[in-house]
Scaffold this active site. Structure first.
Site, PDB file in Angstrom:
ATOM      1  N   ARG A   7       0.836  -1.207   0.000  1.00  0.00           N
ATOM      2  CA  ARG A   7       0.000   0.000   0.000  1.00  0.00           C
ATOM      3  C   ARG A   7       0.867   1.252   0.000  1.00  0.00           C
ATOM      4  O   ARG A   7       0.536   2.253  -0.640  1.00  0.00           O
ATOM      5  CB  ARG A   7      -0.948  -0.002   1.203  1.00  0.00           C
ATOM      6  CG  ARG A   7      -1.913   1.190   1.196  1.00  0.00           C
ATOM      7  CD  ARG A   7      -2.958   1.091   2.274  1.00  0.00           C
ATOM      8  NE  ARG A   7      -2.367   1.100   3.614  1.00  0.00           N
ATOM      9  CZ  ARG A   7      -3.076   0.955   4.727  1.00  0.00           C
ATOM     10  NH1 ARG A   7      -4.386   0.757   4.665  1.00  0.00           N
ATOM     11  NH2 ARG A   7      -2.486   0.976   5.907  1.00  0.00           N
ATOM     12  N   ARG A  51       9.837  27.303   0.136  1.00  0.00           N
ATOM     13  CA  ARG A  51       8.429  26.913   0.045  1.00  0.00           C
ATOM     14  C   ARG A  51       7.854  27.274  -1.315  1.00  0.00           C
ATOM     15  O   ARG A  51       8.001  28.388  -1.790  1.00  0.00           O
ATOM     16  CB  ARG A  51       7.627  27.601   1.152  1.00  0.00           C
ATOM     17  CG  ARG A  51       6.145  27.236   1.174  1.00  0.00           C
ATOM     18  CD  ARG A  51       5.439  27.964   2.313  1.00  0.00           C
ATOM     19  NE  ARG A  51       4.020  27.611   2.367  1.00  0.00           N
ATOM     20  CZ  ARG A  51       3.065  28.208   1.670  1.00  0.00           C
ATOM     21  NH1 ARG A  51       3.375  29.199   0.835  1.00  0.00           N
ATOM     22  NH2 ARG A  51       1.807  27.835   1.778  1.00  0.00           N
ATOM     23  N   LYS A  61      -2.877   7.062   1.604  1.00  0.00           N
ATOM     24  CA  LYS A  61      -2.671   7.220   3.051  1.00  0.00           C
ATOM     25  C   LYS A  61      -1.706   8.372   3.310  1.00  0.00           C
ATOM     26  O   LYS A  61      -0.517   8.180   3.583  1.00  0.00           O
ATOM     27  CB  LYS A  61      -2.166   5.917   3.667  1.00  0.00           C
ATOM     28  CG  LYS A  61      -2.319   5.855   5.189  1.00  0.00           C
ATOM     29  CD  LYS A  61      -1.992   4.459   5.690  1.00  0.00           C
ATOM     30  CE  LYS A  61      -2.056   4.369   7.208  1.00  0.00           C
ATOM     31  NZ  LYS A  61      -3.438   4.506   7.725  1.00  0.00           N
ATOM     32  N   GLU A  67     -16.219   5.756   6.487  1.00  0.00           N
ATOM     33  CA  GLU A  67     -15.350   4.986   7.373  1.00  0.00           C
ATOM     34  C   GLU A  67     -15.203   5.726   8.688  1.00  0.00           C
ATOM     35  O   GLU A  67     -15.745   6.818   8.875  1.00  0.00           O
ATOM     36  CB  GLU A  67     -13.983   4.765   6.723  1.00  0.00           C
ATOM     37  CG  GLU A  67     -13.268   6.045   6.337  1.00  0.00           C
ATOM     38  CD  GLU A  67     -12.040   5.805   5.464  1.00  0.00           C
ATOM     39  OE1 GLU A  67     -11.513   4.681   5.466  1.00  0.00           O
ATOM     40  OE2 GLU A  67     -11.624   6.756   4.780  1.00  0.00           O
ATOM     41  N   LEU A 101     -10.032   4.432   2.742  1.00  0.00           N
ATOM     42  CA  LEU A 101      -8.709   3.818   2.742  1.00  0.00           C
ATOM     43  C   LEU A 101      -8.847   2.320   2.506  1.00  0.00           C
ATOM     44  O   LEU A 101      -9.734   1.678   3.057  1.00  0.00           O
ATOM     45  CB  LEU A 101      -8.018   4.062   4.083  1.00  0.00           C
ATOM     46  CG  LEU A 101      -6.587   3.541   4.176  1.00  0.00           C
ATOM     47  CD1 LEU A 101      -5.670   4.325   3.250  1.00  0.00           C
ATOM     48  CD2 LEU A 101      -6.090   3.617   5.612  1.00  0.00           C
TER      49      LEU A 101
END
Length: 287
Positions: free
Chosen positions: A52, A101, A151, A183, A207
């Protein structure tokens, strides 16, 4: 005891671990993570987490600074150095700190990712008192971004959801979108009606849980029917049982939803049995 952590190729005391203030995970939540459980000093479902992780990196056009074999060795070394018998290994890979940045990120082939791992010692993880008591949950609106299948470290809203649950005297929250449960804040959600487990189908909306895949496989082997479909909170309140799965909670029974008790308000037999099966089989396959 000082915890040893891993940062960019080095094993260090945690107080010496540092990353750049320009790291994109810090500035943009531009990073992915995995959490692997440790039982009896061994890793649970490591191959699934590694696979994953590879997918999450690919979806974000990010590369891994280590191979899967190297990652396994780092996990094992941290478990060894920190004396973990029951606990967790947290892994995070970010796009790194390519410079000042900027919203536009550089070519992944020319940017060195940041990799961080640390352990959390959690004695009694498998024999959790919460599993015997069951969880109380509330429902909240799902306000996360659309790619929940990746994730990432974008965990502010799930964190807020857990705080909403705590304020309401509950243990966690299930998120609802367009009338249906997606979820939990850090877990996959299920209801049981008769001998049927019902859980939302895989998509970008949730997920793709590693524990989820194992539990559904074990459920089918135990002659339980599995339906992957949408369900509402109202349907959940009328279920015989409910539970959640995650790498750190394994299979955790749910006994109350928005103040409505499920069954007699105690963990159901099927959820409890699934937890037993999962722990037994996962320990056999641990590495």
């Amino acid at each position: 005891m000082t915890r040893t952590v891993y940062v960019n190729g080095e094993y260090l005391p945690e107080h010496e671990a540092k990353i750049s203030i320009f790291d994109r995970a810090f500035l943009m939540a531009d990073g992915v993570y995995e959490v692997t459980s440790v039982l009896d000093g061994k890793l649970i479902d490591f191959a699934g987490h590694a696979k994953r992780l590879e997918r999450s990196l690919s979806e974000l056009d990010m590369r891994s600074p280590v191979t899967t074999d190297e990652l396994l060795e780092i996990h094992r070394e941290l478990v060894r150095q920190n004396g973990i018998e029951e606990g967790l290994v947290y892994l995070q890979i970010t796009r790194g700190a390519p410079g000042d940045r900027d919203f536009v990120f550089p070519d992944p082939e020319t940017t060195e990712p940041t990799i961080v791992l640390f352990t959390q010692n959690k004695p009694g993880l498998a024999d959790s008192p919460a599993a015997k008591k069951g969880m109380k949950i509330i429902s909240i609106e799902d306000q996360r971004w659309g790619r929940r299948d990746i994730k990432t470290t974008q965990l502010l809203y799930p964190s807020m959801g857990k705080m909403m649950a705590k304020k309401a005297g509950a243990d966690d929250a299930w998120m609802v979108e367009d009338g249906f449960v997606t979820e939990g804040t850090s877990n996959n959600a299920y209801i049981i009606k008769g001998n049927t487990i019902i859980t939302r189908a895989l998509s970008n909306d949730i997920l793709h849980g590693i524990t989820r895949a194992a539990v559904l496989r074990f459920a089918a082997e135990a002659q339980m029917k599995v339906e992957e479909r949408n369900y509402s909170i109202d349907e959940a309140k009328e279920a015989d049982e409910a539970f959640i799965t995650s790498a750190s909670a394994f299979v955790m029974p749910v006994v109350e939803i928005d103040g409505v008790a499920l069954g007699d308000g105690t963990p159901g037999a099927r959820a409890a049995r699934l937890r037993e099966i999962y722990l037994e089989e996962s320990r056999k396959a641990a590495i």
